[in-house]
Design a protein around this motif. Sequence first.
Motif, mmCIF file in Angstrom:
data_model
loop_
_atom_site.group_PDB
_atom_site.id
_atom_site.type_symbol
_atom_site.label_atom_id
_atom_site.label_comp_id
_atom_site.label_asym_id
_atom_site.label_seq_id
_atom_site.Cartn_x
_atom_site.Cartn_y
_atom_site.Cartn_z
ATOM 1 N N ALA A 76 16.486 57.635 -12.592
ATOM 2 C CA ALA A 76 16.127 56.389 -11.907
ATOM 3 C C ALA A 76 16.668 55.221 -12.713
ATOM 4 O O ALA A 76 16.766 55.289 -13.941
ATOM 5 C CB ALA A 76 14.613 56.276 -11.756
ATOM 6 N N THR A 77 17.037 54.157 -12.015
ATOM 7 C CA THR A 77 17.600 52.987 -12.679
ATOM 8 C C THR A 77 16.740 51.755 -12.437
ATOM 9 O O THR A 77 15.910 51.720 -11.526
ATOM 10 C CB THR A 77 19.036 52.718 -12.195
ATOM 11 O OG1 THR A 77 19.045 52.597 -10.767
ATOM 12 C CG2 THR A 77 19.964 53.850 -12.605
ATOM 13 N N SER A 78 16.965 50.743 -13.263
ATOM 14 C CA SER A 78 16.145 49.529 -13.239
ATOM 15 C C SER A 78 16.077 48.909 -11.855
ATOM 16 O O SER A 78 17.054 48.960 -11.091
ATOM 17 C CB SER A 78 16.714 48.499 -14.211
ATOM 18 O OG SER A 78 16.585 48.941 -15.535
ATOM 19 N N PRO A 79 14.942 48.290 -11.518
ATOM 20 C CA PRO A 79 14.804 47.629 -10.214
ATOM 21 C C PRO A 79 15.863 46.554 -10.007
ATOM 22 O O PRO A 79 16.213 45.808 -10.917
ATOM 23 C CB PRO A 79 13.399 47.014 -10.281
ATOM 24 C CG PRO A 79 12.667 47.829 -11.297
ATOM 25 C CD PRO A 79 13.693 48.226 -12.306
ATOM 26 N N THR A 80 16.389 46.508 -8.773
ATOM 27 C CA THR A 80 17.396 45.521 -8.396
ATOM 28 C C THR A 80 17.038 44.957 -7.024
ATOM 29 O O THR A 80 16.043 45.351 -6.418
ATOM 30 C CB THR A 80 18.793 46.159 -8.312
ATOM 31 O OG1 THR A 80 18.799 47.147 -7.257
ATOM 32 C CG2 THR A 80 19.177 46.825 -9.629
ATOM 33 N N HIS A 109 16.654 52.791 -7.772
ATOM 34 C CA HIS A 109 17.566 53.784 -7.205
ATOM 35 C C HIS A 109 17.438 55.115 -7.942
ATOM 36 O O HIS A 109 17.283 55.152 -9.163
ATOM 37 C CB HIS A 109 18.997 53.272 -7.257
ATOM 38 C CG HIS A 109 19.221 52.098 -6.362
ATOM 39 N ND1 HIS A 109 19.105 50.795 -6.796
ATOM 40 C CD2 HIS A 109 19.514 52.024 -5.031
ATOM 41 C CE1 HIS A 109 19.341 49.971 -5.791
ATOM 42 N NE2 HIS A 109 19.581 50.687 -4.708
ATOM 43 N N ILE A 110 17.517 56.185 -7.172
ATOM 44 C CA ILE A 110 17.221 57.528 -7.680
ATOM 45 C C ILE A 110 18.339 58.492 -7.294
ATOM 46 O O ILE A 110 18.852 58.443 -6.180
ATOM 47 C CB ILE A 110 15.892 58.044 -7.079
ATOM 48 C CG1 ILE A 110 14.754 57.046 -7.339
ATOM 49 C CG2 ILE A 110 15.537 59.424 -7.622
ATOM 50 C CD1 ILE A 110 13.627 57.162 -6.337
ATOM 51 N N LEU A 131 10.466 66.835 -3.974
ATOM 52 C CA LEU A 131 11.088 65.838 -4.836
ATOM 53 C C LEU A 131 10.192 64.602 -4.827
ATOM 54 O O LEU A 131 10.081 63.918 -3.803
ATOM 55 C CB LEU A 131 12.488 65.499 -4.322
ATOM 56 C CG LEU A 131 13.160 64.247 -4.869
ATOM 57 C CD1 LEU A 131 13.282 64.301 -6.380
ATOM 58 C CD2 LEU A 131 14.526 64.057 -4.214
ATOM 59 N N HIS A 132 9.533 64.339 -5.928
ATOM 60 C CA HIS A 132 8.664 63.175 -6.022
ATOM 61 C C HIS A 132 9.486 61.981 -6.488
ATOM 62 O O HIS A 132 10.049 61.989 -7.587
ATOM 63 C CB HIS A 132 7.497 63.443 -6.977
ATOM 64 C CG HIS A 132 6.527 64.444 -6.444
ATOM 65 N ND1 HIS A 132 5.546 64.107 -5.533
ATOM 66 C CD2 HIS A 132 6.401 65.774 -6.651
ATOM 67 C CE1 HIS A 132 4.833 65.194 -5.222
ATOM 68 N NE2 HIS A 132 5.343 66.217 -5.887
ATOM 69 N N GLY A 133 9.539 60.957 -5.647
ATOM 70 C CA GLY A 133 10.410 59.820 -5.889
ATOM 71 C C GLY A 133 9.697 58.571 -6.320
ATOM 72 O O GLY A 133 10.138 57.464 -6.003
ATOM 73 N N GLY A 134 8.594 58.703 -7.049
ATOM 74 C CA GLY A 134 7.940 57.532 -7.608
ATOM 75 C C GLY A 134 6.956 56.833 -6.701
ATOM 76 O O GLY A 134 6.597 55.681 -6.951
ATOM 77 N N GLN A 135 6.492 57.504 -5.652
ATOM 78 C CA GLN A 135 5.471 56.878 -4.804
ATOM 79 C C GLN A 135 4.211 56.626 -5.617
ATOM 80 O O GLN A 135 3.771 57.471 -6.392
ATOM 81 C CB GLN A 135 5.145 57.755 -3.607
ATOM 82 C CG GLN A 135 6.149 57.631 -2.482
ATOM 83 C CD GLN A 135 5.517 57.975 -1.153
ATOM 84 O OE1 GLN A 135 4.955 59.028 -0.977
ATOM 85 N NE2 GLN A 135 5.628 57.074 -0.198
ATOM 86 N N GLY A 171 18.462 58.191 -3.335
ATOM 87 C CA GLY A 171 17.489 57.422 -2.579
ATOM 88 C C GLY A 171 17.027 56.187 -3.303
ATOM 89 O O GLY A 171 17.573 55.796 -4.339
ATOM 90 N N VAL A 172 15.973 55.595 -2.759
ATOM 91 C CA VAL A 172 15.434 54.351 -3.286
ATOM 92 C C VAL A 172 13.932 54.313 -3.021
ATOM 93 O O VAL A 172 13.457 54.808 -1.995
ATOM 94 C CB VAL A 172 16.137 53.139 -2.638
ATOM 95 C CG1 VAL A 172 15.896 53.111 -1.136
ATOM 96 C CG2 VAL A 172 15.706 51.832 -3.275
ATOM 97 N N THR A 173 13.186 53.764 -3.989
ATOM 98 C CA THR A 173 11.771 53.499 -3.805
ATOM 99 C C THR A 173 11.528 52.027 -4.107
ATOM 100 O O THR A 173 12.092 51.478 -5.055
ATOM 101 C CB THR A 173 10.905 54.383 -4.713
ATOM 102 O OG1 THR A 173 11.157 55.753 -4.391
ATOM 103 C CG2 THR A 173 9.429 54.115 -4.507
ATOM 104 N N VAL A 174 10.687 51.392 -3.306
ATOM 105 C CA VAL A 174 10.530 49.932 -3.340
ATOM 106 C C VAL A 174 9.139 49.580 -3.883
ATOM 107 O O VAL A 174 8.136 50.192 -3.498
ATOM 108 C CB VAL A 174 10.711 49.337 -1.931
ATOM 109 C CG1 VAL A 174 10.722 47.822 -1.995
ATOM 110 C CG2 VAL A 174 12.010 49.850 -1.301
ATOM 111 N N TYR A 175 9.112 48.575 -4.775
ATOM 112 C CA TYR A 175 7.872 48.151 -5.421
ATOM 113 C C TYR A 175 7.720 46.635 -5.303
ATOM 114 O O TYR A 175 8.707 45.909 -5.172
ATOM 115 C CB TYR A 175 7.869 48.549 -6.899
ATOM 116 C CG TYR A 175 8.048 50.020 -7.121
ATOM 117 C CD1 TYR A 175 6.964 50.886 -7.087
ATOM 118 C CD2 TYR A 175 9.316 50.563 -7.334
ATOM 119 C CE1 TYR A 175 7.131 52.251 -7.274
ATOM 120 C CE2 TYR A 175 9.494 51.927 -7.515
ATOM 121 C CZ TYR A 175 8.398 52.762 -7.483
ATOM 122 O OH TYR A 175 8.559 54.108 -7.654
#
Length: 244
Positions: A76-80, A109-110, A131-135, A171-175
């Motif tokens: 995973a990479t830093s939020p953008t 981004h993942i 696949l757990h994507g940071g929810q 993929g992508v996870t949004v915060y």
Amino acid sequence: MTISRPVLITGAALSLLLLAGCAASPSAAPSDSAKTSRSASASGSASPSADPNELFRITAVLVTPDGAHVEFTETATSPTTATAADTKLLATAECGDQLAATADPVYVHITATSRVVSGTAPDPHRDAVALHGGQTTGAATLSPTAFGGSWTHGQAYCADGSIAMPGTATGVTVYPGAAQPTDAGGWASGSWGFVGARDAESDDVVMYTVASCTVDLGPAAPADLGPTWTTPDTQDGCTFGASV
């Protein structure tokens, strides 16, 4: 490890894997390999990375009921800010309502991969690896999550799903933009990693066991994550962050 099946299994046990708090039968016990993997590689310290924006890299080897070893990685990479590809992916995953409820959204981004290291490739009709994507859990709203590539959604769109074996998913996870990583709505409060299972012919689901489970923090990882986050949960798979 076997667990009783409390819901109808779809997508080769994926529905069960995505339920919070999978309960093991009383006779189940962690494998020896799982017991020895409860520490983060490099003691959670930052590791060299080609990408200065990398937050972490999870590496897991899970063992199927047949004894095959499958390696998984998740970075995973830093939020953008959002890209055009993010907008399209989240729209396809029907994330509109969740996005509307996310204040000043930022996008993590993942990339996740899987490959069969030894043995027979898992049966896609009976086997699934979530696949757990940071929810996030415990936040006011779920964090919108969408993947593409070698990936299948679970019980709901805009949420975690399963990765094909072998395969690559991005993929992508949004915060919420105001949330710090370890806040209830921040990325470090989400669930990351992999959980595998086979839909048995009986009424049981056989869990994959864990041969190894590590995380390497990247150059962009915050210094205050601490050993709690970098210690894996290997009871039902290889996961970091919030319990699943």
